[in-house]
Write a protein that holds these residues in place. Structure first.
Motif, PDB file in Angstrom:
ATOM      1  N   GLN A 196       0.829  -1.178   0.000  1.00  0.00           N
ATOM      2  CA  GLN A 196       0.000   0.000   0.000  1.00  0.00           C
ATOM      3  C   GLN A 196       0.879   1.248   0.000  1.00  0.00           C
ATOM      4  O   GLN A 196       1.959   1.262   0.585  1.00  0.00           O
ATOM      5  N   VAL A 197       0.394   2.246  -0.665  1.00  0.00           N
ATOM      6  CA  VAL A 197       1.083   3.526  -0.699  1.00  0.00           C
ATOM      7  C   VAL A 197       0.040   4.606  -0.458  1.00  0.00           C
ATOM      8  O   VAL A 197      -1.102   4.491  -0.893  1.00  0.00           O
ATOM      9  N   GLN A 198       0.425   5.631   0.277  1.00  0.00           N
ATOM     10  CA  GLN A 198      -0.499   6.724   0.563  1.00  0.00           C
ATOM     11  C   GLN A 198      -0.367   7.787  -0.532  1.00  0.00           C
ATOM     12  O   GLN A 198       0.752   8.183  -0.878  1.00  0.00           O
ATOM     13  N   LEU A 199      -1.520   8.232  -1.034  1.00  0.00           N
ATOM     14  CA  LEU A 199      -1.549   9.168  -2.155  1.00  0.00           C
ATOM     15  C   LEU A 199      -2.358  10.403  -1.793  1.00  0.00           C
ATOM     16  O   LEU A 199      -3.433  10.290  -1.197  1.00  0.00           O
ATOM     17  N   VAL A 200      -1.862  11.568  -2.180  1.00  0.00           N
ATOM     18  CA  VAL A 200      -2.560  12.829  -1.927  1.00  0.00           C
ATOM     19  C   VAL A 200      -2.555  13.661  -3.194  1.00  0.00           C
ATOM     20  O   VAL A 200      -1.480  14.055  -3.682  1.00  0.00           O
ATOM     21  N   GLU A 201      -3.759  13.932  -3.719  1.00  0.00           N
ATOM     22  CA  GLU A 201      -3.880  14.753  -4.919  1.00  0.00           C
ATOM     23  C   GLU A 201      -3.977  16.232  -4.546  1.00  0.00           C
ATOM     24  O   GLU A 201      -4.445  16.584  -3.459  1.00  0.00           O
ATOM     25  N   SER A 202      -3.585  17.067  -5.483  1.00  0.00           N
ATOM     26  CA  SER A 202      -3.733  18.514  -5.331  1.00  0.00           C
ATOM     27  C   SER A 202      -3.802  19.145  -6.712  1.00  0.00           C
ATOM     28  O   SER A 202      -3.499  18.497  -7.715  1.00  0.00           O
ATOM     29  N   GLY A 203      -4.238  20.407  -6.734  1.00  0.00           N
ATOM     30  CA  GLY A 203      -4.236  21.150  -7.986  1.00  0.00           C
ATOM     31  C   GLY A 203      -5.595  21.337  -8.625  1.00  0.00           C
ATOM     32  O   GLY A 203      -5.719  22.020  -9.643  1.00  0.00           O
ATOM     33  N   GLY A 204      -6.630  20.743  -8.047  1.00  0.00           N
ATOM     34  CA  GLY A 204      -7.956  20.920  -8.612  1.00  0.00           C
ATOM     35  C   GLY A 204      -8.465  22.338  -8.413  1.00  0.00           C
ATOM     36  O   GLY A 204      -7.880  23.138  -7.691  1.00  0.00           O
ATOM     37  N   GLY A 205      -9.571  22.652  -9.076  1.00  0.00           N
ATOM     38  CA  GLY A 205     -10.150  23.977  -8.933  1.00  0.00           C
ATOM     39  C   GLY A 205     -11.160  24.261 -10.012  1.00  0.00           C
ATOM     40  O   GLY A 205     -11.586  23.361 -10.743  1.00  0.00           O
ATOM     41  N   LEU A 206     -11.529  25.540 -10.108  1.00  0.00           N
ATOM     42  CA  LEU A 206     -12.487  26.014 -11.102  1.00  0.00           C
ATOM     43  C   LEU A 206     -11.713  26.665 -12.248  1.00  0.00           C
ATOM     44  O   LEU A 206     -10.868  27.535 -12.010  1.00  0.00           O
ATOM     45  N   VAL A 207     -12.013  26.258 -13.467  1.00  0.00           N
ATOM     46  CA  VAL A 207     -11.290  26.774 -14.626  1.00  0.00           C
ATOM     47  C   VAL A 207     -12.293  26.990 -15.764  1.00  0.00           C
ATOM     48  O   VAL A 207     -13.243  26.206 -15.916  1.00  0.00           O
ATOM     49  N   PRO A 208     -12.132  28.028 -16.559  1.00  0.00           N
ATOM     50  CA  PRO A 208     -13.041  28.232 -17.700  1.00  0.00           C
ATOM     51  C   PRO A 208     -12.756  27.228 -18.804  1.00  0.00           C
ATOM     52  O   PRO A 208     -11.633  26.713 -18.938  1.00  0.00           O
ATOM     53  N   ALA A 209     -13.782  26.966 -19.582  1.00  0.00           N
ATOM     54  CA  ALA A 209     -13.619  26.048 -20.717  1.00  0.00           C
ATOM     55  C   ALA A 209     -12.484  26.526 -21.616  1.00  0.00           C
ATOM     56  O   ALA A 209     -12.353  27.723 -21.888  1.00  0.00           O
TER      57      ALA A 209
END
Length: 122
Positions: A1-14
């Motif tokens: 098992q490995v622990q994973l943490v995502e980042s960088g999401g958000g609101l962006v225009p098309a």
């Protein structure tokens, strides 16, 4: 098992870009195939992209091919998803996952991050 943490999401225009990162904890990151998946409300989790252990081979869902790029830096224990020309239908929670097999089925990935929301406005 490995622990994973995502980042960088958000609101962006098309049409805009966004870059997701997924940091892994553990010394065996380079032994994992890494995948990106996404899940929109009311829909099943779907495969987006994967990258093999060394980063030399990548594979994409048809819906993102030519717009998204997956990469990894094994020295930093991090995998990235560069997203360009975003569309409203790309709106979803994005997850990174680690597995031991070259696969697109999420059941082949044993470790998952908590997800990061990407919202593309029209």
């Amino acid at each position: 098992q490995v622990q994973l943490v995502e980042s960088g999401g958000g609101l962006v225009p098309a049409g805009g870009p966004l870059r997701l990162s997924c940091a892994a904890a553990g010394r065996t990151f380079s032994s994992y195939v890494m995948g990106w998946f996404r899940q929109a409300p009311g829909k099943e989790r779907e495969f987006v992209a994967r990258i093999n252990w060394s980063g030399g081979r990548t594979y994409y869902a048809d819906s993102v091919k030519g717009r998204f790029t997956v990469s990894r830096d094994n020295a930093k224990n991090t995998v990235y998803l560069e997203m360009n020309s975003l569309k409203p239908e790309d709106t979803a929670v994005y997850y990174c996952a680690a597995g031991s097999r070259i696969a697109t089925d999420p059941t082949n990935f044993g470790s998952w991050g908590q997800g990061t929301q990407v919202t593309v406005s029209s």
